[in-house]
Design a protein around this motif. Sequence first.
Motif, short mmCIF file in Angstrom:
data_model
loop_
_atom_site.label_atom_id
_atom_site.label_comp_id
_atom_site.label_asym_id
_atom_site.label_seq_id
_atom_site.Cartn_x
_atom_site.Cartn_y
_atom_site.Cartn_z
N ILE A 191 -15.89 -4.65 -18.20
CA ILE A 191 -15.15 -3.78 -17.96
C ILE A 191 -14.23 -4.16 -16.71
O ILE A 191 -13.04 -3.99 -16.48
N GLN A 192 -15.01 -4.81 -15.68
CA GLN A 192 -14.40 -5.48 -14.65
C GLN A 192 -13.29 -6.38 -14.95
O GLN A 192 -12.24 -6.36 -14.12
N LEU A 193 -13.26 -7.25 -15.93
CA LEU A 193 -12.41 -8.36 -16.28
C LEU A 193 -11.36 -7.60 -16.43
O LEU A 193 -10.14 -7.94 -15.85
N PHE A 194 -11.35 -6.48 -17.58
CA PHE A 194 -9.86 -6.05 -18.09
C PHE A 194 -9.47 -5.03 -16.90
O PHE A 194 -8.05 -4.93 -16.83
N VAL A 195 -10.07 -4.39 -16.12
CA VAL A 195 -9.58 -3.59 -14.73
C VAL A 195 -8.77 -4.53 -14.09
O VAL A 195 -7.89 -4.22 -13.60
N ALA A 196 -9.40 -5.84 -13.78
CA ALA A 196 -8.66 -6.81 -12.96
C ALA A 196 -7.44 -7.17 -13.53
O ALA A 196 -6.53 -7.34 -12.83
N VAL A 197 -7.46 -7.52 -14.92
CA VAL A 197 -6.18 -7.85 -15.36
C VAL A 197 -5.20 -6.73 -15.36
O VAL A 197 -4.10 -6.83 -14.95
N ASN A 198 -5.64 -5.71 -15.51
CA ASN A 198 -4.64 -4.46 -15.43
C ASN A 198 -4.18 -4.07 -13.95
O ASN A 198 -2.74 -3.72 -13.75
N ALA A 199 -5.14 -4.08 -12.96
CA ALA A 199 -4.79 -3.69 -11.66
C ALA A 199 -3.87 -4.87 -10.93
O ALA A 199 -3.13 -4.50 -10.16
N VAL A 200 -4.47 -6.03 -11.15
CA VAL A 200 -3.81 -7.18 -10.07
C VAL A 200 -2.56 -7.57 -11.00
O VAL A 200 -1.43 -7.84 -10.14
N LEU A 236 0.69 -1.12 0.17
CA LEU A 236 -0.13 -0.06 -0.01
C LEU A 236 0.84 1.19 0.05
O LEU A 236 0.42 2.12 -0.71
N THR A 237 1.89 1.18 0.76
CA THR A 237 2.75 2.39 0.76
C THR A 237 3.51 2.72 -0.56
O THR A 237 3.66 3.55 -1.02
N LEU A 238 3.85 1.52 -1.36
CA LEU A 238 4.50 1.66 -2.54
C LEU A 238 3.45 2.18 -3.62
O LEU A 238 3.91 3.01 -4.30
N GLU A 239 2.11 1.91 -3.42
CA GLU A 239 1.21 2.27 -4.29
C GLU A 239 0.86 3.93 -3.98
O GLU A 239 0.56 4.54 -5.05
N LEU A 240 0.84 4.15 -2.94
CA LEU A 240 0.77 5.48 -2.58
C LEU A 240 1.85 6.35 -3.36
O LEU A 240 1.96 7.53 -3.61
N ARG A 241 3.28 5.97 -3.18
CA ARG A 241 4.26 6.52 -3.72
C ARG A 241 4.44 6.61 -5.14
O ARG A 241 4.66 7.58 -5.97
N GLN A 242 4.18 5.44 -5.83
CA GLN A 242 4.05 5.26 -7.25
C GLN A 242 2.76 5.15 -7.81
O GLN A 242 2.23 4.24 -8.07
N GLN A 243 2.22 6.65 -7.74
CA GLN A 243 0.74 6.56 -8.23
C GLN A 243 0.38 6.56 -9.67
O GLN A 243 -0.74 6.44 -10.03
N TYR A 244 1.32 6.45 -10.51
CA TYR A 244 1.26 6.40 -11.89
C TYR A 244 0.57 5.11 -12.14
O TYR A 244 -0.35 5.19 -13.25
N ALA A 245 0.83 4.18 -11.49
CA ALA A 245 -0.01 2.84 -11.85
C ALA A 245 -1.40 2.91 -11.44
O ALA A 245 -2.30 2.58 -12.18
N PHE A 246 -1.76 3.50 -10.28
CA PHE A 246 -3.03 3.68 -9.87
C PHE A 246 -3.87 4.56 -10.91
O PHE A 246 -4.94 4.40 -11.51
N TYR A 247 -3.28 5.74 -11.26
CA TYR A 247 -3.88 6.57 -12.15
C TYR A 247 -3.86 5.91 -13.62
O TYR A 247 -4.77 6.37 -14.47
N GLY A 248 -3.03 5.34 -13.88
CA GLY A 248 -3.02 4.55 -15.26
C GLY A 248 -4.24 3.74 -15.36
O GLY A 248 -5.10 3.69 -16.46
N VAL A 249 -4.72 2.88 -14.06
CA VAL A 249 -5.74 1.87 -14.30
C VAL A 249 -7.11 2.90 -14.21
O VAL A 249 -8.11 2.58 -15.01
N LEU A 250 -7.13 3.93 -13.56
CA LEU A 250 -8.19 5.03 -13.50
C LEU A 250 -8.40 5.52 -14.59
O LEU A 250 -9.62 5.71 -15.12
#
Length: 222
Positions: free
Chosen positions: A61-70, A18-32
């Motif tokens: 949409i949920q399927l492809f979100v899961a692929v990208n996020a997980v 979770l800490t890494l996710e908060l520091r490297q927010q590009y991955a989260f924003y990419g999925v968003l």
Amino acid sequence: MTGNNPIHQTFTLVKKDLTLELRQQYAFYGVLLYIVSTVFVINLMMGRPEDKVWNALFWVIQLFVAVNAVAKSFMQESRGRLLYFYSLVNPRVFIAAKLIYNVILMTLMSLIALVCSIAFLGNPIINPFYFIGMVLLGGVSLSLLFTMLAAIAAQANHNAALMAVMGFPLIMPVLMLLANISLSAFVTVYQPELPKMFLLLGGMDILVIALTMILFPFLWKD
């Protein structure tokens, strides 16, 4: 890693992710960005679809979100870092932490996907609380399955294509089951088969967790 308590180690690893996710927010924003752009394109192509089509599109949409996020939870781990964790914690502790982290991440992404779908594609849902519950359950089911697949793919030189190939025959029953159960949110008629479908979905989730806990230690050794 401090402490020999498996529960403490598990939640320490979850906190690390979770800490890494908060520091490297590009991955989260990419999925968003992927969620918003996909739903927006569907809106441009179809407008506001009817109930069954809306439901089907949402779960795709949920399927492809899961692929990208997980998938990225393992793809971002280098061989050296995995070897480091191998020397510190039990493999079941490591994979349990990944399961918990991906459930948290996919739950958040599922709610965002739901909000975007309602905003761009309309709101045909008659029973919103039931559908929100299904979205959360579906996010958990998809995250568990793709965590197992991502763990296998990570041992094959982080081959994302392998995860997609293996995941297709495994994810289809889960996706069809989620779509069928969630259809009840669009009608007022009670479906007597719902309890059996919920039990089947829960059983599949338990089976995925059990298989992951059994198989991952052998994968880890390789």
